[in-house]
Scaffold this motif. Structure first.
Motif, PDB file in Angstrom:
ATOM      1  N   UNK A   1     -25.593  60.317 -94.690  1.00 32.79           N
ATOM      2  CA  UNK A   1     -24.159  60.529 -94.575  1.00 32.79           C
ATOM      3  C   UNK A   1     -23.779  60.685 -93.114  1.00 32.79           C
ATOM      4  N   UNK A   2     -22.482  60.641 -92.848  1.00 34.14           N
ATOM      5  CA  UNK A   2     -21.965  60.784 -91.489  1.00 34.14           C
ATOM      6  C   UNK A   2     -20.897  61.860 -91.469  1.00 34.14           C
ATOM      7  N   UNK A   3     -20.966  62.767 -90.516  1.00 37.83           N
ATOM      8  CA  UNK A   3     -19.938  63.794 -90.391  1.00 37.83           C
ATOM      9  C   UNK A   3     -18.655  63.129 -89.892  1.00 37.83           C
ATOM     10  N   UNK A   4     -17.672  63.070 -90.762  1.00 34.30           N
ATOM     11  CA  UNK A   4     -16.404  62.425 -90.444  1.00 34.30           C
ATOM     12  C   UNK A   4     -15.449  63.366 -89.725  1.00 34.30           C
TER      13      UNK A   4
ATOM     14  N   UNK B   1     -16.040  73.947 -91.080  1.00 35.48           N
ATOM     15  CA  UNK B   1     -15.808  73.055 -92.218  1.00 35.48           C
ATOM     16  C   UNK B   1     -16.164  71.625 -91.780  1.00 35.48           C
ATOM     17  N   UNK B   2     -17.099  71.011 -92.501  1.00 36.00           N
ATOM     18  CA  UNK B   2     -17.509  69.638 -92.195  1.00 36.00           C
ATOM     19  C   UNK B   2     -17.191  68.747 -93.376  1.00 36.00           C
ATOM     20  N   UNK B   3     -16.622  67.583 -93.084  1.00 33.61           N
ATOM     21  CA  UNK B   3     -16.366  66.563 -94.100  1.00 33.61           C
ATOM     22  C   UNK B   3     -17.370  65.446 -93.858  1.00 33.61           C
ATOM     23  N   UNK B   4     -18.162  65.143 -94.889  1.00 35.22           N
ATOM     24  CA  UNK B   4     -19.285  64.213 -94.745  1.00 35.22           C
ATOM     25  C   UNK B   4     -19.057  62.975 -95.599  1.00 35.22           C
ATOM     26  N   UNK B   5     -18.984  61.812 -94.954  1.00 31.07           N
ATOM     27  CA  UNK B   5     -18.861  60.540 -95.676  1.00 31.07           C
ATOM     28  C   UNK B   5     -20.233  60.157 -96.217  1.00 31.07           C
ATOM     29  N   UNK B   6     -20.251  59.619 -97.438  1.00 36.60           N
ATOM     30  CA  UNK B   6     -21.525  59.299 -98.084  1.00 36.60           C
ATOM     31  C   UNK B   6     -21.342  58.167 -99.093  1.00 36.60           C
ATOM     32  N   UNK B   7     -22.452  57.537 -99.520  1.00 34.79           N
ATOM     33  CA  UNK B   7     -22.352  56.436-100.486  1.00 34.79           C
ATOM     34  C   UNK B   7     -22.457  56.889-101.941  1.00 34.79           C
ATOM     35  N   UNK B   8     -22.262  58.174-102.216  1.00 34.05           N
ATOM     36  CA  UNK B   8     -22.353  58.679-103.582  1.00 34.05           C
ATOM     37  C   UNK B   8     -21.118  58.301-104.399  1.00 34.05           C
ATOM     38  N   UNK B   9     -21.179  58.572-105.689  1.00 37.26           N
ATOM     39  CA  UNK B   9     -20.020  58.465-106.574  1.00 37.26           C
ATOM     40  C   UNK B   9     -19.419  59.865-106.667  1.00 37.26           C
ATOM     41  N   UNK B  10     -18.169  60.053-106.247  1.00 36.00           N
ATOM     42  CA  UNK B  10     -17.593  61.400-106.282  1.00 36.00           C
ATOM     43  C   UNK B  10     -17.546  61.990-107.686  1.00 36.00           C
ATOM     44  N   UNK B  11     -17.529  61.126-108.702  1.00 38.30           N
ATOM     45  CA  UNK B  11     -17.519  61.633-110.077  1.00 38.30           C
ATOM     46  C   UNK B  11     -18.816  62.365-110.400  1.00 38.30           C
ATOM     47  N   UNK B  12     -19.859  62.046-109.670  1.00 38.48           N
ATOM     48  CA  UNK B  12     -21.153  62.688-109.912  1.00 38.48           C
ATOM     49  C   UNK B  12     -21.413  63.877-109.015  1.00 38.48           C
ATOM     50  N   UNK B  13     -20.432  64.229-108.182  1.00 37.93           N
ATOM     51  CA  UNK B  13     -20.561  65.393-107.309  1.00 37.93           C
ATOM     52  C   UNK B  13     -19.736  66.525-107.905  1.00 37.93           C
ATOM     53  N   UNK B  14     -20.381  67.568-108.323  1.00 38.73           N
ATOM     54  CA  UNK B  14     -19.662  68.687-108.922  1.00 38.73           C
ATOM     55  C   UNK B  14     -19.200  69.665-107.850  1.00 38.73           C
ATOM     56  N   UNK B  15     -18.006  70.208-108.040  1.00 37.03           N
ATOM     57  CA  UNK B  15     -17.552  71.262-107.149  1.00 37.03           C
ATOM     58  C   UNK B  15     -18.507  72.454-107.268  1.00 37.03           C
TER      59      UNK B  15
ATOM     60  N   UNK C   1     -12.684  60.178-102.461  1.00 37.59           N
ATOM     61  CA  UNK C   1     -13.144  58.818-102.240  1.00 37.59           C
ATOM     62  C   UNK C   1     -13.447  58.103-103.537  1.00 37.59           C
ATOM     63  N   UNK C   2     -14.173  56.994-103.415  1.00 37.04           N
ATOM     64  CA  UNK C   2     -14.543  56.189-104.565  1.00 37.04           C
ATOM     65  C   UNK C   2     -16.052  55.971-104.552  1.00 37.04           C
ATOM     66  N   UNK C   3     -16.574  55.452-105.656  1.00 34.51           N
ATOM     67  CA  UNK C   3     -18.011  55.203-105.752  1.00 34.51           C
ATOM     68  C   UNK C   3     -18.469  54.280-104.631  1.00 34.51           C
ATOM     69  N   UNK C   4     -19.454  54.716-103.887  1.00 34.29           N
ATOM     70  CA  UNK C   4     -19.972  53.932-102.778  1.00 34.29           C
ATOM     71  C   UNK C   4     -19.306  54.231-101.449  1.00 34.29           C
ATOM     72  N   UNK C   5     -18.147  54.892-101.517  1.00 33.43           N
ATOM     73  CA  UNK C   5     -17.418  55.248-100.294  1.00 33.43           C
ATOM     74  C   UNK C   5     -16.749  56.599-100.523  1.00 33.43           C
TER      75      UNK C   5
END
Length: 205
Positions: free
Chosen positions: A10-13, A22-36, A54-58
């Motif tokens: 991932x990349x720190x955006x 507070x860091x916002x990290x861009x990644x190729x995950x699917x946000x639906x699979x990331x739980x709060x 974001x969306x899956x892959x972005x």
């Protein structure tokens, strides 16, 4: 709990200080699979997801990094543009491909030497004195969140040590280790079993 098997980079955006960092990290995950509230290891540091999008892959996710975590990790690691090794927390039934990793950094090491050996890279890492007793040939070490096997250990007169690692092309390509150069800092987590064995030995002594 993690295994040290990195699944993405991932990349720190964005990184901003307001209380905690507070860091916002861009990644190729699917946000639906990331739980709060889920845990994600970011270059070896267990952090909690506090926002996502974001969306899956972005996709992206946000984490709060305490002053303690910042102080115990590589200086400058949490700046915008920095690449991070990512691993979601281990789930029941997942394969334990590396070794048991807690995501708690024990110290910062320094890349002392990088040399090609066949198609691989041989890294020599200088480790601080407090970690030296926990490092052993063929033992496990987590470097920037990556589970690796220690090849050799050389103790220094000042109590520090140097240890070597063999990095195969696949590991160099899919993690940030392939971009490391001499003088770079690395997050180190010792094997949790070594920590307990050292404690037992100290009590017996």
């Amino acid at each position: 709990m993690f295994t040290g098997i990195v699944t993405a980079q991932g990349t720190i955006r964005e990184a901003r200080q307001s209380g905690d960092l507070r860091a916002v990290i861009a990644c190729p995950f699917d946000p639906a699979g990331i739980a709060m509230g889920a845990s994600i290891a970011c270059s070896g540091v267990c952090l909690t997801v506090v926002d996502k999008g974001g969306i899956a892959g972005d996709a992206w996710f946000a984490v709060d990094i305490s002053a303690e975590s910042v102080a115990r990790t590589v200086p400058g690691r949490w700046e915008e543009g920095r690449r991070l090794n990512l691993e979601p927390a281990l789930r029941l039934g997942d394969e334990l491909g590396g070794h048991i990793v807690t995501g708690h950094v024990d110290g910062v090491g320094t890349v002392a030497r990088v040399e090609p050996v066949g198609d691989s890279l041989r890294f020599t890492i200088a480790a601080p004195r407090e970690l030296a007793p926990y490092l052993a040939p063929k033992g496990s070490i987590t470097l920037d969140g990556v589970s690796l096997t220690v090849n050799e250990v050389a103790d220094e007169a000042d109590g520090t040590c140097r240890f070597t690692l063999n990095i195969i092309p696949h590991t160099a390509e899919v993690t940030t280790i392939g971009t490391l150069r001499e003088g770079d800092g690395v997050n180190l987590e010792i094997d949790v079993l070594a920590r307990y064995l050292q404690r037992i030995q100290s009590l017996r002594s």
